[in-house]
Scaffold this active site. Structure first.
Site, mmCIF file in Angstrom:
data_model
loop_
_atom_site.group_PDB
_atom_site.id
_atom_site.type_symbol
_atom_site.label_atom_id
_atom_site.label_comp_id
_atom_site.label_asym_id
_atom_site.label_seq_id
_atom_site.Cartn_x
_atom_site.Cartn_y
_atom_site.Cartn_z
ATOM 1 C CG HIS A 98 -1.958 -0.983 1.343
ATOM 2 N ND1 HIS A 98 -2.511 -1.558 -0.059
ATOM 3 C CD2 HIS A 98 -2.635 -1.754 2.143
ATOM 4 C CE1 HIS A 98 -3.274 -2.527 0.136
ATOM 5 N NE2 HIS A 98 -3.499 -2.660 1.604
ATOM 6 C CG HIS B 125 -7.678 -1.067 2.821
ATOM 7 N ND1 HIS B 125 -8.115 -1.986 3.646
ATOM 8 C CD2 HIS B 125 -6.642 -1.825 2.380
ATOM 9 C CE1 HIS B 125 -7.193 -2.982 3.883
ATOM 10 N NE2 HIS B 125 -6.554 -2.933 2.838
ATOM 11 C CD GLU C 101 -8.082 -4.078 -0.114
ATOM 12 O OE1 GLU C 101 -6.754 -3.810 -0.568
ATOM 13 O OE2 GLU C 101 -8.078 -5.150 0.602
#
Length: 387
Positions: free
Chosen positions: A140, A214, A352
């Site tokens: 991420h 998220h 996601e």
């Protein structure tokens, strides 16, 4: 149709009444609205919380810190409104949520959502290195991704919707990524009880990009135990298996005959404890599904979830190629949510929408390269309803 019959019909529809039919009244639903309030400071920078209301029972709270969706309140089949995403009640909860236990609740994640193997990729013959923060890989966007930034906010009012436009400029070499990246993420709530997310980015040098949100969903309510009885459908005949560190092997594997087959409605918990090597590696579901897009270039349905208890439904549509379905495998009760409820394994699930993990290192995956003069554009819609 006037008089009592009209008033009864409009009442069933949930519409406010105004004068009509010689004395009878009709109702006009509240218009969508957006408001803001202070929500503390991050590294000395003021953080605001915006509330976007649909006028039809949906209310979404978004922080300028991390672009975090703190809560989404929607009605169930009886009209009862509850929050259906996991989150913290205060800014401090997000600021202190770091390290291996980091959850990324509701945040915009980037520059590169999901994983890059060993934090390394090559672009136009140059090798780049980004921080590793997950099993020897970059996750991420590295140790200080987009989820840790305070975004510049601009509220917008439309005729039948309200939006919050968030912008962040990521300097060249931030977290090791090349190019200055200018990113805009726009959250929109309209009268149809949908949350639409539009992503837009440009760069001044070749780079890689993969953005997503998220949020962890629990359609029975954020305070309930788990999501294992939710019925899930994923519009995908294939997924991308991973190695022991959750990096894709490069294979596009069929879901048929495996616990990864959600091509028809299946309870999330139906096969999660199966003796399957991929499930054992991830301690549950944490994989990328390859969305059945065919020749479609616009929005297609990626997934649909139904909570049989409350009747709430969530339909996810996206322009993206994949979706990471994750079942909160590492929540252990250490975090208290917005209701004060402790989150444990399976307390929520993510959807996601994304390009595939580690795409820069897999030429057979859809490219995540963005060049000067090009525009990165992506849209995902989370539509809520009842069954």
């Amino acid at each position: 149709m006037c008089g009592r019959a009209l008033r009864r019909t409009l009442a069933i529809a949930g519409v406010a009444t105004v004068a009509a039919c010689g004395g009878a009244t009709t109702k006009t639903p509240p218009a969508p609205s957006i408001t803001s309030e202070p929500f503390g400071q991050a590294a000395g920078t003021p953080v605001s919380r915006y509330t976007l209301s649909s006028g039809h029972g949906m209310r979404v709270r978004i922080l300028t810190y991390g672009g975090i969706v703190q809560s989404i309140e929607v009605p169930d089949r009886t009209g009862r409104v509850e929050n259906v995403v996991l989150g913290f009640p205060t800014l401090e909860g997000y600021l202190s949520n770091t390290g291996a236990a980091k959850t990324y609740f509701g945040a915009i994640v980037g520059r590169y959502a999901n994983r890059i193997a060993k934090g390394t990729f090559a672009l136009n013959g140059t090798e780049y290195h980004v921080p590793v923060n997950n099993n020897g890989n970059s996750l991420h966007g590295g140790t200080e991704g987009f989820d840790t930034k305070t975004w510049r906010a601009t509220p917008q009012n439309g005729s039948d919707s309200v939006s919050l436009k968030l912008q962040y400029v990521s300097a060249a070499s931030e977290m090791g990524f090349p190019g200055t990246l200018t990113t805009t993420v726009t959250y929109t709530v309209g009268q149809n009880n949908e949350l639409r997310i539009d992503y837009h980015a440009t760069t001044d040098a070749p780079t890689v990009i993969n953005l997503t949100n998220h949020s962890y969903f629990n359609l029975a309510g954020e305070h309930t135990l788990d999501v294992y009885d939710h019925e899930l459908t994923i519009n995908a005949d294939n997924y991308t298996p991973t190695d022991a560190t959750q990096i894709p092997t490069g294979q596009i594997a069929p879901v048929q005959g495996t616990p990864f087959d959600f091509t028809s409605p299946t309870a999330i918990g139906a096969h999660i404890a199966a003796n399957d090597p991929q499930l054992l590696l991830a301690h549950g579901y944490d994989h990328n599904w390859v969305i059945n897009r065919g020749a479609a270039t616009g929005l297609v349905q990626a997934a649909r979830a139904v909570d049989p208890q409350t009747g709430r439904t969530l339909t996810v549509s996206t322009t993206e190629a994949g979706v990471q379905f994750y079942t909160a495998n590492f929540l252990n009760g250490a975090f208290a949510g917005t209701s004060g409820h402790a989150y444990r394994q399976g307390a929520g699930f993510t959807m996601e929408t994304q390009h595939y993990p580690d795409s820069p290192n897999h030429p057979n995956f859809p490219t995540t390269t963005l060049n000067p003069g090009q525009t990165y554009q992506s849209t995902t819609v989370f539509a809520f309803g009842t069954r």
